[in-house]
Design a protein around this motif. Structure first.
Motif, PDB file in Angstrom:
ATOM      1  N   PHE A 130     -19.432  15.224 -31.775  1.00 14.89           N
ATOM      2  CA  PHE A 130     -20.474  16.205 -31.520  1.00 14.89           C
ATOM      3  C   PHE A 130     -19.885  17.566 -32.061  1.00 14.89           C
ATOM      4  N   ALA A 131     -20.887  18.390 -32.835  1.00 10.64           N
ATOM      5  CA  ALA A 131     -20.416  19.602 -33.375  1.00 10.64           C
ATOM      6  C   ALA A 131     -21.750  20.458 -32.832  1.00 10.64           C
ATOM      7  N   ASP A 132     -21.491  21.407 -31.869  1.00 11.45           N
ATOM      8  CA  ASP A 132     -22.486  22.515 -31.689  1.00 11.45           C
ATOM      9  C   ASP A 132     -22.008  23.642 -32.592  1.00 11.45           C
ATOM     10  N   VAL A 133     -22.745  23.917 -33.529  1.00 13.27           N
ATOM     11  CA  VAL A 133     -22.659  25.221 -34.495  1.00 13.27           C
ATOM     12  C   VAL A 133     -23.476  26.362 -34.247  1.00 13.27           C
ATOM     13  N   SER A 134     -24.438  26.213 -33.237  1.00 19.13           N
ATOM     14  CA  SER A 134     -25.307  27.233 -33.005  1.00 19.13           C
ATOM     15  C   SER A 134     -24.665  28.516 -32.790  1.00 19.13           C
ATOM     16  N   CYS A 135     -25.514  29.838 -33.125  1.00 20.66           N
ATOM     17  CA  CYS A 135     -24.838  31.172 -33.038  1.00 20.66           C
ATOM     18  C   CYS A 135     -26.000  32.028 -32.835  1.00 20.66           C
ATOM     19  N   SER A 136     -25.583  32.919 -31.686  1.00 20.15           N
ATOM     20  CA  SER A 136     -26.658  33.914 -31.474  1.00 20.15           C
ATOM     21  C   SER A 136     -26.857  34.902 -32.585  1.00 20.15           C
ATOM     22  N   GLY A 137     -28.081  35.264 -32.916  1.00 23.21           N
ATOM     23  CA  GLY A 137     -28.708  35.872 -33.889  1.00 23.21           C
ATOM     24  C   GLY A 137     -28.912  35.415 -35.141  1.00 23.21           C
ATOM     25  N   ALA A 138     -28.717  33.975 -35.045  1.00 26.28           N
ATOM     26  CA  ALA A 138     -29.132  33.232 -36.283  1.00 26.28           C
ATOM     27  C   ALA A 138     -30.389  32.918 -36.883  1.00 26.28           C
ATOM     28  N   THR A 139     -30.699  33.039 -38.134  1.00 29.08           N
ATOM     29  CA  THR A 139     -31.889  32.963 -38.911  1.00 29.08           C
ATOM     30  C   THR A 139     -31.841  31.724 -39.529  1.00 29.08           C
ATOM     31  N   THR A 140     -32.972  31.231 -40.165  1.00 27.07           N
ATOM     32  CA  THR A 140     -33.084  30.107 -41.031  1.00 27.07           C
ATOM     33  C   THR A 140     -31.899  30.391 -42.359  1.00 27.07           C
ATOM     34  N   ALA A 141     -31.984  31.505 -42.505  1.00 31.99           N
ATOM     35  CA  ALA A 141     -30.860  31.804 -43.786  1.00 31.99           C
ATOM     36  C   ALA A 141     -29.486  31.374 -43.371  1.00 31.99           C
ATOM     37  N   ASN A 142     -29.057  31.443 -42.210  1.00 36.19           N
ATOM     38  CA  ASN A 142     -27.811  31.015 -41.843  1.00 36.19           C
ATOM     39  C   ASN A 142     -27.508  29.595 -41.559  1.00 36.19           C
ATOM     40  N   MET A 143     -28.749  28.876 -41.855  1.00 33.09           N
ATOM     41  CA  MET A 143     -28.302  27.267 -41.855  1.00 33.09           C
ATOM     42  C   MET A 143     -27.619  26.969 -43.167  1.00 33.09           C
ATOM     43  N   THR A 144     -27.846  27.836 -44.448  1.00 33.61           N
ATOM     44  CA  THR A 144     -27.169  27.547 -45.553  1.00 33.61           C
ATOM     45  C   THR A 144     -26.266  28.976 -45.928  1.00 33.61           C
ATOM     46  N   SER A 145     -26.176  29.597 -45.303  1.00 30.06           N
ATOM     47  CA  SER A 145     -25.139  30.745 -45.550  1.00 30.06           C
ATOM     48  C   SER A 145     -24.444  31.341 -44.468  1.00 30.06           C
ATOM     49  N   ALA A 146     -23.320  31.759 -44.453  1.00 33.49           N
ATOM     50  CA  ALA A 146     -22.508  32.329 -43.583  1.00 33.49           C
ATOM     51  C   ALA A 146     -23.159  33.536 -42.516  1.00 33.49           C
ATOM     52  N   GLN A 147     -22.997  33.554 -41.569  1.00 31.42           N
ATOM     53  CA  GLN A 147     -23.460  34.495 -40.642  1.00 31.42           C
ATOM     54  C   GLN A 147     -22.273  35.287 -39.995  1.00 31.42           C
ATOM     55  N   GLN A 148     -22.368  36.522 -40.391  1.00 31.00           N
ATOM     56  CA  GLN A 148     -21.369  37.672 -40.038  1.00 31.00           C
ATOM     57  C   GLN A 148     -21.718  38.070 -38.436  1.00 31.00           C
ATOM     58  N   THR A 149     -20.860  37.950 -37.394  1.00 34.02           N
ATOM     59  CA  THR A 149     -21.379  38.389 -36.106  1.00 34.02           C
ATOM     60  C   THR A 149     -20.314  39.609 -35.712  1.00 34.02           C
ATOM     61  N   LYS A 150     -20.691  40.082 -34.515  1.00 31.78           N
ATOM     62  CA  LYS A 150     -19.672  41.347 -34.195  1.00 31.78           C
ATOM     63  C   LYS A 150     -18.098  40.922 -33.828  1.00 31.78           C
ATOM     64  N   ASN A 151     -17.839  39.483 -33.785  1.00 36.83           N
ATOM     65  CA  ASN A 151     -16.976  39.102 -33.603  1.00 36.83           C
ATOM     66  C   ASN A 151     -16.406  37.580 -34.330  1.00 36.83           C
ATOM     67  N   GLY A 152     -16.374  37.822 -35.755  1.00 31.42           N
ATOM     68  CA  GLY A 152     -16.103  36.709 -36.372  1.00 31.42           C
ATOM     69  C   GLY A 152     -17.134  36.167 -37.043  1.00 31.42           C
ATOM     70  N   THR A 153     -16.889  35.280 -38.199  1.00 36.59           N
ATOM     71  CA  THR A 153     -17.879  34.686 -39.067  1.00 36.59           C
ATOM     72  C   THR A 153     -18.250  33.302 -38.784  1.00 36.59           C
ATOM     73  N   ASN A 154     -19.674  32.763 -38.652  1.00 33.71           N
ATOM     74  CA  ASN A 154     -19.971  31.505 -38.426  1.00 33.71           C
ATOM     75  C   ASN A 154     -20.386  30.957 -39.742  1.00 33.71           C
ATOM     76  N   PRO A 155     -19.618  29.702 -40.156  1.00 35.22           N
ATOM     77  CA  PRO A 155     -19.766  28.962 -41.588  1.00 35.22           C
ATOM     78  C   PRO A 155     -21.553  28.676 -41.468  1.00 35.22           C
ATOM     79  N   PRO A 156     -21.802  28.494 -42.812  1.00 32.51           N
ATOM     80  CA  PRO A 156     -23.306  27.859 -42.727  1.00 32.51           C
ATOM     81  C   PRO A 156     -23.343  26.807 -41.653  1.00 32.51           C
ATOM     82  N   GLN A 157     -24.478  26.879 -40.814  1.00 33.96           N
ATOM     83  CA  GLN A 157     -24.649  25.550 -39.891  1.00 33.96           C
ATOM     84  C   GLN A 157     -24.821  24.250 -40.730  1.00 33.96           C
ATOM     85  N   LEU A 158     -25.534  24.014 -41.567  1.00 28.81           N
ATOM     86  CA  LEU A 158     -25.605  22.813 -42.296  1.00 28.81           C
ATOM     87  C   LEU A 158     -24.433  22.119 -42.789  1.00 28.81           C
ATOM     88  N   ASP A 159     -23.470  22.994 -42.895  1.00 27.67           N
ATOM     89  CA  ASP A 159     -22.017  22.544 -43.343  1.00 27.67           C
ATOM     90  C   ASP A 159     -21.570  21.573 -42.450  1.00 27.67           C
TER      91      ASP A 159
END
Length: 300
Positions: A92-121
């Motif tokens: 089980f992998a939950d990689v959801s992230c507040s503020g995510a858009t469709t672009a963050n499925m394939t590109s990293a998301q910069q949050t206020k506290n850390g970077t979420n890798p591309p979710q489709l990874d």
């Protein structure tokens, strides 16, 4: 700009005085040890479940922090974790992230506290189930709902602004997001050809009728405009799911009568000042349970 800022401050003060700050300290989540990181073994079942999405999936403040980065505000009580607790998949992998858009499925998301890798990874050939809740931030619903707050219930500043000149900007944004959702679904199928894919819709946030000003400080016209726009968003998501070999979990229908204007023990979506642990304008724990219940029949 100063006048605009002052007006916003006055509005917040007035709204606060009208409805009170019942913000619970428990919103910060428990101090319990966080669960194992995404991708860990979860039970004696089979298959691998990956959850993708934005804050309506990550569900800030409804439980303890689950995995990183902290800026994703991912709860261990969100609908993916509730689903996983019942299915008990081997992975089980939950990689959801507040503020995510469709672009963050394939590109990293910069949050206020850390970077979420591309979710489709997180999606690979061994994945057997994918749920995805995305599109609201592409359209800008949450930020717009905050901007629509008004001291006059007879005005509709957002509808007037967004439909000026005969163009419905929200409808155009929804239409533009359709191809992005389609591309994400196609990419999921490519990466996980054996996976069942389920698009999760957005629950009903606003009631039929004129709303509940000042508790939700939106004019009647904006209540109708935003409610109808959310319906258009869900319709688009359902259409894209059907066109791209995915199921669609309707969370809007079961959540009617549990919108942000209902009583605290009834609502599944919180208003600007939450009365149960949740982010403002987001589903609470009851709402997340209802979203899980909408998804599960499509899996079994």
């Amino acid at each position: 700009m100063a006048n605009k800022g002052s007006g916003g401050l006055i509005l917040l003060v007035v709204v606060a005085s009208l409805i009170g700050f019942g913000y619970l300290k428990s919103q910060q989540g428990s101090s319990a040890e966080p669960p194992a990181p995404p991708g860990s073994e979860t039970g004696g079942g089979t298959g691998r479940y990956v959850a993708l999405g934005d804050s309506y999936t990550s569900s800030p403040k409804t439980g303890a922090q689950a995995g990183g980065p902290p800026g994703c505000a991912r709860s261990d009580n969100n609908y993916p974790h509730l689903i996983a607790a019942e299915l008990r998949p081997a992975g089980f992998a939950d990689v959801s992230c507040s503020g995510a858009t469709t672009a963050n499925m394939t590109s990293a998301q910069q949050t206020k506290n850390g970077t979420n890798p591309p979710q489709l990874d997180a999606v690979n050939a061994s994945t057997t189930l994918v749920t995805i809740g995305i599109g609201g931030n592409d359209v800008g619903f949450i930020s717009l709902a905050r901007e629509c707050a008004t001291l006059n219930p007879n005005t509709s500043p957002c509808r007037d602004r967004m439909t000026a000149g005969g163009h419905d900007q929200l409808a155009e944004r929804i239409q533009a997001t359709a191809s992005k959702v389609a591309a994400v679904l196609d990419r999921i199928h490519t990466k996980a050809p054996k996976a069942k894919v389920i698009v999760v819709g957005y629950p009903t946030a606003l009631p039929d009728g004129n709303g509940c000003w000042p508790f939700v400080p939106l004019g009647a016209g904006d209540v109708a405009y935003l409610r109808e726009s959310e319906e258009k968003l869900n319709d688009m998501l359902a259409e894209q799911a059907k066109a791209h070999k995915a199921g669609f979990a309707d969370t809007a229908t079961p959540s009617k009568g549990h919108d942000m204007c209902t009583k605290s023990d009834t609502k599944w979506v919180e208003d600007l000042v939450p009365t149960s642990p949740a982010e403002a304008l987001h589903p609470n724990a009851k709402g997340q349970r209802a979203m899980a219940d909408a998804v599960l029949p499509l899996i079994r």
